[in-house]
Design an enzyme around this catalytic site. Structure first.
Site, PDB file in Angstrom:
ATOM      1  N   ARG A 156       0.817  -1.220   0.000  1.00 45.87           N
ATOM      2  CA  ARG A 156       0.000   0.000   0.000  1.00 45.87           C
ATOM      3  C   ARG A 156       0.849   1.267   0.000  1.00 45.87           C
ATOM      4  NH1 ARG A 156      -3.148  -1.388   5.333  1.00 45.87           N
ATOM      5  NH2 ARG A 156      -0.940  -1.694   5.762  1.00 45.87           N
ATOM      6  N   LYS A 202       3.390 -20.374   6.500  1.00 48.24           N
ATOM      7  CA  LYS A 202       2.633 -20.515   7.738  1.00 48.24           C
ATOM      8  C   LYS A 202       2.369 -19.150   8.371  1.00 48.24           C
ATOM      9  CE  LYS A 202       5.756 -20.474  11.509  1.00 48.24           C
ATOM     10  NZ  LYS A 202       6.423 -20.979  12.649  1.00 48.24           N
ATOM     11  N   HIS A 251       9.736 -23.437   5.777  1.00 46.33           N
ATOM     12  CA  HIS A 251      11.129 -23.153   5.418  1.00 46.33           C
ATOM     13  C   HIS A 251      12.091 -24.200   5.971  1.00 46.33           C
ATOM     14  CE1 HIS A 251      11.068 -20.893   9.259  1.00 46.33           C
ATOM     15  NE2 HIS A 251      12.319 -21.261   9.311  1.00 46.33           N
ATOM     16  N   LYS A 272      15.953 -26.285   4.281  1.00 48.53           N
ATOM     17  CA  LYS A 272      17.276 -26.354   4.926  1.00 48.53           C
ATOM     18  C   LYS A 272      18.080 -27.507   4.335  1.00 48.53           C
ATOM     19  CE  LYS A 272      15.957 -24.346   9.372  1.00 48.53           C
ATOM     20  NZ  LYS A 272      16.867 -23.205   9.488  1.00 48.53           N
ATOM     21  N   GLU A 327      14.667 -22.753  21.061  1.00 54.24           N
ATOM     22  CA  GLU A 327      15.053 -21.357  20.810  1.00 54.24           C
ATOM     23  C   GLU A 327      15.490 -20.737  22.121  1.00 54.24           C
ATOM     24  OE1 GLU A 327      12.359 -19.227  17.759  1.00 54.24           O
ATOM     25  OE2 GLU A 327      11.067 -20.632  18.794  1.00 54.24           O
ATOM     26  N   ASP A 367       2.273 -23.243  16.411  1.00 53.11           N
ATOM     27  CA  ASP A 367       3.322 -22.472  15.745  1.00 53.11           C
ATOM     28  C   ASP A 367       4.479 -23.354  15.268  1.00 53.11           C
ATOM     29  OD1 ASP A 367       4.333 -19.890  14.965  1.00 53.11           O
ATOM     30  OD2 ASP A 367       5.818 -20.057  16.565  1.00 53.11           O
ATOM     31  N   HIS A 422       6.619 -27.441  11.492  1.00 53.98           N
ATOM     32  CA  HIS A 422       8.050 -27.782  11.395  1.00 53.98           C
ATOM     33  C   HIS A 422       8.371 -29.165  11.976  1.00 53.98           C
ATOM     34  CE1 HIS A 422       8.407 -23.708  10.173  1.00 53.98           C
ATOM     35  NE2 HIS A 422       8.392 -23.177  11.373  1.00 53.98           N
ATOM     36  N   LYS A 467      10.561 -21.951  23.683  1.00 51.96           N
ATOM     37  CA  LYS A 467      11.253 -20.667  23.642  1.00 51.96           C
ATOM     38  C   LYS A 467      11.960 -20.456  24.971  1.00 51.96           C
ATOM     39  CE  LYS A 467       8.311 -18.417  20.319  1.00 51.96           C
ATOM     40  NZ  LYS A 467       9.309 -18.442  19.247  1.00 51.96           N
TER      41      LYS A 467
END
Ligand code: NAP
Length: 483
Positions: free
Chosen positions: A51, A148, A178, A182, A216, A235, A240, A331
């Site tokens: 936009r 995703k 993704h 890899k 992570e 998620d 994954h 996480k």
């Protein structure tokens, strides 16, 4: 023998959301690196659409700055940089309104591959698919690319698939995970199906268990609002970890071709047993070690969203019956590390009495230091009798192949070029995505119905205590989360 790189035809790639974070950080620098690698064909055009009120020169300036920020080494080559910026065009377009589509149509050529990359909020996927169809931009030669989250449950995934299929056949829809881009994930297939060594052992007779970890070290900072509606199960596990599980567990496809491979992955998902409540642990990080808690960044101070999940998954088929797969992701853990670890069974009989049994473990490392390690048992050197010790046979791809740092292409680079080549092997098919949600939904529904609170865990550790207990009960233990 190095395989031939399939040449890429000239193309028009429209990046919806070209001014956004994903486009600036990954998609555009990735395309730039492909140009630097000599893979961008003559006449290729990248058309940004968003936009923001910009002229072509403004867009080129913005992308130039993104290249300097995210790939300064390659961007230092002024000639390459200029060649790439010359491929760029821009169309101002609010996809939610009818204006702008005509201008986009004018930019597109009829005789080249046409791809639409939807790097925008998933709420716009359906709007864009419909807009492309209505304005006659979705030709038989065109492709549409989405990433995703592909729905948040089975019903919404089905609705999204239906929206995408107005104007695009399944063979034109590229759903990115993704992880599949890899190198190591593709190497898992090379390891399994290009070597005679492992496949005879790749089954419940010889494999004790499999652990898949995606850890992570960062928290949800800044993404709390999004994450609250998602959680680790939606998620990470549904996509994954599920993909990694499928590639590890699947039967050899007859050919390395999109549908042959995707049929085998789908069969794995359909073989998954429903997960028992006692085989799942949900966690949420609390404050500690100078770090904020999960809820500090959540819109809901009483959020029960899980930032960690560990589960035991049983694959009910001849190959895997009796060999559990343990999945874990979270996480704010000790390190950023992803791996698949195959633990083999003990030798049937030990000729070294009084000594511990040792188990071979094959570890496929996704990050950091993509590579493969095989833990072997050898004799501890020196006199004084027979003692055994474990050593790693370690292969880091960059060292083994003498690659320069950064020479392994980023997942996005490979995947975008596969879109242009029309190769869907590393993309998810609609039925795969739906099957994964079909397995995930009852797990989420069960804990939502029970209203359970996730177990708290300290930042910088391995997750909640109950996750350790999950494996201890089975007489096993998690591998350490470390780099
Ligand atoms: P973002 O930074 O918010 O960018 C969104 C883009 O969409 C902007 O370029 C925005 O530009 C454009 N946009 C918004 N509304 C529009 C409209 N009505 N018409 C046309 N363009 C519109 O988002 P992002 O982080 O890049 O993420 C994009 C997608 O990738 C999301 O689906 C996200 O879930 C997914 N994803 C992102 C990452 C990541 O690392 N960022 C990783 C994995 C997946 P204007 O404001 O100029 O219109």
């Amino acid at each position: 023998m190095v395989a031939r790189v399939i040449p890429v035809e000239s193309f028009d790639l429209v990046v919806f959301g070209a001014t956004g974070d994903l486009a600036r950080r990954k998609i555009l620098p990735g395309l730039f690196r492909r140009l630097a690698a000599g893979q961008m064909p003559e006449g290729a055009r990248i058309i940004g659409a968003a936009r923001s009120d910009m002229k072509r020169a403004d867009f080129q300036k913005m992308v130039g700055e993104a290249l300097d920020e995210f790939d300064p080494k390659t961007a230092a080559n002024k000639a390459l940089r200029a060649r790439f910026l010359d491929c760029l065009h821009y169309v101002q377009l609010d996809v939610a309104t009818p204006a702008g589509w005509k201008a986009l149509a004018k930019q597109l050529r009829a005789d080249v591959v046409r791809a639409f990359y939807l790097s925008v909020s998933p709420s716009l996927f359906g709007v864009i698919a419909a807009g492309l169809n209505e304005h006659g931009l979705a030709t038989a030669q065109s492709r549409i690319v989405v990433e995703k989250p592909l729905g948040h449950d089975l019903a919404s995934a089905r609705a999204l698939n239906a929206q995408l299929s107005t104007g695009f056949g399944e063979g034109q829809i590229y759903r990115i995970d993704h992880y599949l881009g890899k190198e190591t994930v593709q190497n898992l297939m090379a390891l399994r199906f290009a070597n005679a060594l492992f496949e005879p052992l790749w089954n419940a007779r010889h494999v004790d268990h499999v652990q898949i970890t995606v850890a992570e070290d960062i928290g949800v900072e800044g993404r709390g609002g999004y994450y609250d509606k998602s959680g680790a199960m939606r998620d990470m596990v549904q996509n994954h970890l599920m993909q990694l599980l499928c590639l590890t567990a699947m039967e050899p496809p007859s050919r390395f071709e999109p549908d042959a491979l995707r049929d085998e992955k789908l069969k794995v998902i359909r073989s998954l047993e429903p997960v028992l409540p006692e085989h799942i642990v949900r966690g949420q990080y609390r404050a500690g070690n100078g770090q904020d808690s999960y809820v500090t960044h959540s819109e809901n101070p009483a959020s029960k969203t899980e930032s960690f999940v560990a589960l035991r998954v049983d694959v009910s088929n001849w190959r895997w019956s009796g060999t559990p797969f343990y999945l874990r992701t979270g996480k704010r853990l000790r390190a950023r590390m992803s791996e698949i670890a195959i633990t083999f069974k003990e030798t049937p009989h030990s000729i070294f009495p009084g000594m511990d049994h040792h188990r071979n473990v094959l570890v496929i490392r996704l990050q950091p230091n993509e590579g493969i390690t095989l833990r072997m048992t050898i004799k501890d050197p020196g006199p004084g009798g027979m003692r055994l010790t474990e050593v790693p046979m370690d292969m880091t791809f960059s060292e083994a192949l003498a690659l320069e740092i950064g020479a392994v292409p980023d997942a996005y680079e490979r995947l975008i070029m596969d879109v242009i080549r029309g190769d869907q092997t590393l993309f998810m098919r609609g039925d795969e995505v739906e099957a994964a949600w079909g397995w995930t939904d009852p797990i989420i529904a069960a804990w939502e119905a029970a209203g359970t609170t996730p177990s708290a865990y300290d930042p910088g550790g391995s997750g909640p205590e109950d996750a350790l207990a999950l494996l201890h009960r089975d007489g096993r233990k998690w591998r350490e989360i470390a780099v």
